[in-house]
Design an enzyme around this catalytic site. Structure first.
Site, PDB file in Angstrom:
ATOM      1  N   ARG A  52      -4.660 -46.737 -44.076  1.00  0.00           N
ATOM      2  CA  ARG A  52      -5.444 -45.684 -44.340  1.00  0.00           C
ATOM      3  C   ARG A  52      -6.921 -45.941 -43.536  1.00  0.00           C
ATOM      4  O   ARG A  52      -8.099 -45.524 -43.998  1.00  0.00           O
ATOM      5  CB  ARG A  52      -5.756 -45.290 -45.564  1.00  0.00           C
ATOM      6  CG  ARG A  52      -4.599 -44.660 -46.177  1.00  0.00           C
ATOM      7  CD  ARG A  52      -4.389 -43.303 -45.647  1.00  0.00           C
ATOM      8  NE  ARG A  52      -3.502 -42.446 -46.569  1.00  0.00           N
ATOM      9  CZ  ARG A  52      -3.507 -41.757 -47.557  1.00  0.00           C
ATOM     10  NH1 ARG A  52      -4.977 -41.340 -47.600  1.00  0.00           N
ATOM     11  NH2 ARG A  52      -2.758 -41.036 -48.286  1.00  0.00           N
ATOM     12  N   ARG A  58     -11.731 -41.081 -44.521  1.00  0.00           N
ATOM     13  CA  ARG A  58     -12.971 -40.670 -45.120  1.00  0.00           C
ATOM     14  C   ARG A  58     -14.133 -41.581 -45.494  1.00  0.00           C
ATOM     15  O   ARG A  58     -15.189 -41.220 -45.715  1.00  0.00           O
ATOM     16  CB  ARG A  58     -12.716 -39.775 -46.599  1.00  0.00           C
ATOM     17  CG  ARG A  58     -12.023 -38.559 -46.355  1.00  0.00           C
ATOM     18  CD  ARG A  58     -11.374 -38.095 -47.558  1.00  0.00           C
ATOM     19  NE  ARG A  58     -10.246 -38.882 -48.132  1.00  0.00           N
ATOM     20  CZ  ARG A  58      -9.442 -38.699 -49.102  1.00  0.00           C
ATOM     21  NH1 ARG A  58      -9.756 -37.602 -49.704  1.00  0.00           N
ATOM     22  NH2 ARG A  58      -8.410 -39.416 -49.137  1.00  0.00           N
ATOM     23  N   ARG A  86     -13.149 -34.477 -38.887  1.00  0.00           N
ATOM     24  CA  ARG A  86     -12.375 -33.771 -39.940  1.00  0.00           C
ATOM     25  C   ARG A  86     -12.924 -32.351 -40.052  1.00  0.00           C
ATOM     26  O   ARG A  86     -12.320 -31.308 -40.089  1.00  0.00           O
ATOM     27  CB  ARG A  86     -12.395 -34.638 -41.296  1.00  0.00           C
ATOM     28  CG  ARG A  86     -11.952 -34.039 -42.219  1.00  0.00           C
ATOM     29  CD  ARG A  86     -10.396 -33.969 -42.404  1.00  0.00           C
ATOM     30  NE  ARG A  86      -9.827 -33.454 -43.844  1.00  0.00           N
ATOM     31  CZ  ARG A  86      -9.817 -32.029 -44.032  1.00  0.00           C
ATOM     32  NH1 ARG A  86     -10.263 -31.106 -43.291  1.00  0.00           N
ATOM     33  NH2 ARG A  86      -9.410 -31.778 -45.243  1.00  0.00           N
ATOM     34  N   ASP A 125       0.269 -37.917 -40.873  1.00  0.00           N
ATOM     35  CA  ASP A 125       0.518 -37.941 -42.555  1.00  0.00           C
ATOM     36  C   ASP A 125       2.039 -37.957 -42.424  1.00  0.00           C
ATOM     37  O   ASP A 125       2.827 -37.399 -41.691  1.00  0.00           O
ATOM     38  CB  ASP A 125      -0.058 -36.785 -43.261  1.00  0.00           C
ATOM     39  CG  ASP A 125      -0.012 -37.207 -44.729  1.00  0.00           C
ATOM     40  OD1 ASP A 125      -1.007 -38.063 -44.969  1.00  0.00           O
ATOM     41  OD2 ASP A 125       0.963 -36.882 -45.464  1.00  0.00           O
ATOM     42  N   TYR A 161       7.252 -35.862 -53.058  1.00  0.00           N
ATOM     43  CA  TYR A 161       6.244 -34.720 -52.821  1.00  0.00           C
ATOM     44  C   TYR A 161       7.067 -33.325 -52.471  1.00  0.00           C
ATOM     45  O   TYR A 161       6.844 -32.320 -53.085  1.00  0.00           O
ATOM     46  CB  TYR A 161       5.435 -34.984 -51.595  1.00  0.00           C
ATOM     47  CG  TYR A 161       4.595 -36.326 -51.725  1.00  0.00           C
ATOM     48  CD1 TYR A 161       3.393 -35.746 -52.466  1.00  0.00           C
ATOM     49  CD2 TYR A 161       4.744 -37.404 -51.476  1.00  0.00           C
ATOM     50  CE1 TYR A 161       2.427 -36.901 -52.893  1.00  0.00           C
ATOM     51  CE2 TYR A 161       3.978 -38.756 -51.886  1.00  0.00           C
ATOM     52  CZ  TYR A 161       2.758 -38.402 -52.486  1.00  0.00           C
ATOM     53  OH  TYR A 161       2.014 -39.189 -52.814  1.00  0.00           O
TER      54      TYR A 161
HETATM   55  O1  CP3 Z   1      -3.514 -45.266 -42.051  1.00  0.00           O
HETATM   56  C1  CP3 Z   1      -3.916 -44.352 -41.388  1.00  0.00           C
HETATM   57  O2  CP3 Z   1      -5.199 -44.623 -41.201  1.00  0.00           O
HETATM   58  C2  CP3 Z   1      -3.167 -43.331 -40.664  1.00  0.00           C
HETATM   59  C3  CP3 Z   1      -3.240 -42.167 -41.324  1.00  0.00           C
HETATM   60  C4  CP3 Z   1      -2.334 -41.723 -42.460  1.00  0.00           C
HETATM   61  C5  CP3 Z   1      -2.769 -40.826 -43.506  1.00  0.00           C
HETATM   62  N1  CP3 Z   1      -1.863 -40.677 -44.459  1.00  0.00           N
HETATM   63  C6  CP3 Z   1      -3.843 -39.976 -43.436  1.00  0.00           C
HETATM   64  C7  CP3 Z   1      -4.296 -39.323 -44.520  1.00  0.00           C
HETATM   65  C8  CP3 Z   1      -1.192 -42.506 -43.139  1.00  0.00           C
HETATM   66  C9  CP3 Z   1      -0.388 -43.606 -42.646  1.00  0.00           C
HETATM   67  C10 CP3 Z   1      -0.748 -41.537 -44.434  1.00  0.00           C
HETATM   68  C11 CP3 Z   1       0.153 -42.075 -44.922  1.00  0.00           C
HETATM   69  C12 CP3 Z   1       0.448 -41.377 -46.350  1.00  0.00           C
HETATM   70  N2  CP3 Z   1       0.080 -40.143 -46.407  1.00  0.00           N
HETATM   71  C13 CP3 Z   1       1.237 -41.676 -47.627  1.00  0.00           C
HETATM   72  C14 CP3 Z   1       1.807 -42.928 -47.607  1.00  0.00           C
HETATM   73  C15 CP3 Z   1       0.588 -44.412 -47.937  1.00  0.00           C
HETATM   74  C16 CP3 Z   1      -0.119 -43.988 -49.202  1.00  0.00           C
HETATM   75  O3  CP3 Z   1      -1.463 -44.110 -49.131  1.00  0.00           O
HETATM   76  O4  CP3 Z   1       0.314 -43.803 -50.342  1.00  0.00           O
HETATM   77  C17 CP3 Z   1       1.166 -40.704 -48.595  1.00  0.00           C
HETATM   78  C18 CP3 Z   1       1.833 -40.902 -50.082  1.00  0.00           C
HETATM   79  C19 CP3 Z   1       0.697 -39.621 -47.902  1.00  0.00           C
HETATM   80  C20 CP3 Z   1       0.454 -38.359 -48.776  1.00  0.00           C
HETATM   81  C21 CP3 Z   1      -0.839 -37.822 -48.798  1.00  0.00           C
HETATM   82  N3  CP3 Z   1      -1.656 -37.695 -47.819  1.00  0.00           N
HETATM   83  C22 CP3 Z   1      -1.601 -37.712 -50.061  1.00  0.00           C
HETATM   84  C23 CP3 Z   1      -1.091 -37.968 -51.244  1.00  0.00           C
HETATM   85  C24 CP3 Z   1      -2.935 -37.372 -49.334  1.00  0.00           C
HETATM   86  C25 CP3 Z   1      -4.092 -36.815 -50.414  1.00  0.00           C
HETATM   87  C26 CP3 Z   1      -4.628 -37.745 -51.208  1.00  0.00           C
HETATM   88  C27 CP3 Z   1      -5.716 -38.360 -50.286  1.00  0.00           C
HETATM   89  O5  CP3 Z   1      -5.796 -39.671 -49.982  1.00  0.00           O
HETATM   90  O6  CP3 Z   1      -6.487 -37.590 -49.791  1.00  0.00           O
HETATM   91  C28 CP3 Z   1      -3.026 -37.138 -48.282  1.00  0.00           C
HETATM   92  C29 CP3 Z   1      -4.306 -36.655 -47.095  1.00  0.00           C
HETATM   93  C30 CP3 Z   1      -4.739 -37.793 -46.067  1.00  0.00           C
HETATM   94  N4  CP3 Z   1      -3.654 -38.538 -45.481  1.00  0.00           N
HETATM   95  C31 CP3 Z   1      -5.726 -37.877 -45.819  1.00  0.00           C
HETATM   96  C32 CP3 Z   1      -5.888 -38.828 -44.756  1.00  0.00           C
HETATM   97  C33 CP3 Z   1      -6.899 -39.799 -43.997  1.00  0.00           C
HETATM   98  C34 CP3 Z   1      -7.081 -37.367 -46.680  1.00  0.00           C
HETATM   99  C35 CP3 Z   1      -7.254 -36.166 -46.089  1.00  0.00           C
HETATM  100  C36 CP3 Z   1      -8.646 -35.540 -45.600  1.00  0.00           C
HETATM  101  O7  CP3 Z   1      -9.237 -36.164 -44.749  1.00  0.00           O
HETATM  102  O8  CP3 Z   1      -9.129 -34.570 -46.135  1.00  0.00           O
END
Ligand code: CP3
Length: 346
Positions: free
Chosen positions: A28, A32, A41, A78, A154
């Site tokens: 990640r 943010r 964003r 994602d 999910y």
């Molecule tokens: O690693 C990176 O920088 C690449 C991008 C990436 C994102 N999500 C961007 C993201 C990767 C590799 C993921 C993987 C992901 N997404 C997982 C597996 C890894 C982990 O962190 O557990 C999972 C379970 C998700 C599903 C997901 N996406 C959730 C549960 C959420 C909401 C929680 C949160 O952190 O906001 C997201 C949203 C998400 N995915 C954001 C980002 C940058 C935040 C959204 C935003 O910017 O508003």
């Protein structure tokens, strides 16, 4: 493909060659905690729009590379774009995480397509091509997908829920029906990863964030077997494919996981016993991890001690420095800088 391996420390490690200074990237890392991410964003409007707009997704993929000179870039996207491309409605609501139209039983599987709609995923392959053209030659480019189990949690619950109970209940009540969902995800994930390789990524990571809630028997059926099928399918098309598995919370089940899946390396969370991980896992495969994201948030001498603990445990073998899970959004940028400096001077 071998030519592109030269001079990328992350890929050297995946080839089992220990690096004197461990390469570093963070799960990640585009997100943010970066003001430049928040600006893009806001410009994109919705999170999915950001994922599906190649110019913006490429920009946020590159932001952490420019700022911190990480050794790997991870595609900005994602794991939930796969259910989206299977026809399930997916939305991200600010501050609430993902919302999907829940698939609670085998009867609702009829709402899904059998195959991913590659047309919907095409902007992601375009992002890969754009990033590849701009990435410094020593920086590895990683693609990814969610593991079928984690994506299914999910899809079944319709959101993130404590203990992943809806998916586990579905699997207990109707294992054959749940297997159908997993099989759809195995095919979808394999074709998605193959297309990522063809578009230009150097390696991929399979995120199994919720592997740790499964009993050993469930872990074998819902995490190990589907992951092994994905690895085999990807290698049939891309024989040299390098694949990192990250079954978070697997603990001692990492041993059967590395025996049976065929991954090239595994990510380690911060809960794992490091002596166990070094002796039973790193003796056989490169490892990646395992700094507690909370130590990075804490900073100061607590962070220094935590970084030293990770490096001392794993730098005698093939090792990629990373977190044990994603970076927390409130993490100060100075802490990331301090962490990198310490890893690179040890
Ligand atoms: O690693 C990176 O920088 C690449 C991008 C990436 C994102 N999500 C961007 C993201 C990767 C590799 C993921 C993987 C992901 N997404 C997982 C597996 C890894 C982990 O962190 O557990 C999972 C379970 C998700 C599903 C997901 N996406 C959730 C549960 C959420 C909401 C929680 C949160 O952190 O906001 C997201 C949203 C998400 N995915 C954001 C980002 C940058 C935040 C959204 C935003 O910017 O508003």
């Amino acid at each position: 493909m071998n030519g592109s391996l030269v001079g990328k420390p992350v890929l050297e490690v995946l080839e089992r060659r220990r690096q004197t200074v461990p390469p570093v990237w963070l799960m990640r890392q585009a997100g943010r905690y970066l003001p430049e991410y928040r600006a893009i964003r806001d410009q994109a409007g919705s999170f999915l729009k950001l994922c599906f707009t190649p110019s913006l997704a490429a920009e946020v993929t590159l932001q952490p590379i420019r700022r911190f000179r990480f050794d790997a870039a991870i595609l900005f996207s994602d794991i939930l774009v796969v259910p989206h491309a299977l026809g399930q409605r997916v939305a991200f609501e600010a501050g609430e995480g993902p919302k999907l139209e829940a698939i609670e039983d085998a009867a609702s599987l009829g709402r899904l397509n059998d195959e991913v709609d590659q047309g919907q995923l095409a902007p992601i392959y375009e992002t890969i091509a754009r990033v590849k053209a701009e990435l410094p030659s020593n920086v590895a480019f990683l693609g990814f997908c969610g593991a079928p189990w984690t994506v299914a949690t999910y899809m079944v619950a319709g959101r993130g829920v404590e203990g992943q109970m809806p998916a586990r209940l579905f699997a207990y009540r109707d294992p054959d029906g749940f297997q159908k969902l997993i099989d759809i995800l195995v095919r979808a994930s394999a074709s998605y990863l193959i297309r990522q390789f063809k578009a230009g990524v150097d390696a991929v990571q399979i995120f199994d964030t919720w592997a740790g809630v499964l009993s050993p028997e469930e872990f074998r059926r819902w995490t190990i077997e589907p992951t092994a099928k994905i690895v085999a399918a990807v290698r049939r098309e891309v024989p040299s494919a390098k694949i990192i598995g990250f079954p978070r919370g697997a603990g001692a089940s990492l041993v059967p996981y590395i025996d049976a899946t065929g991954v090239d390396a595994v990510g380690l969370d911060w809960m794992i016993d490091r002596t166990f991980a070094r002796e039973m896992i790193q003796s056989r495969l490169p490892v990646q991890g395992n700094l507690d994201p909370l130590a990075l948030l804490a900073g100061g001498s607590a962070l220094d001690r935590a970084v030293d603990g990770v490096v001392e445990s794993f730098s005698t073998g093939p090792f990629i420095f990373n977190l044990g899970h994603g970076i927390l959004p409130t993490t100060p940028i100075e802490h990331v800088e301090r962490m990198i400096a310490r890893v690179r001077t040890t």
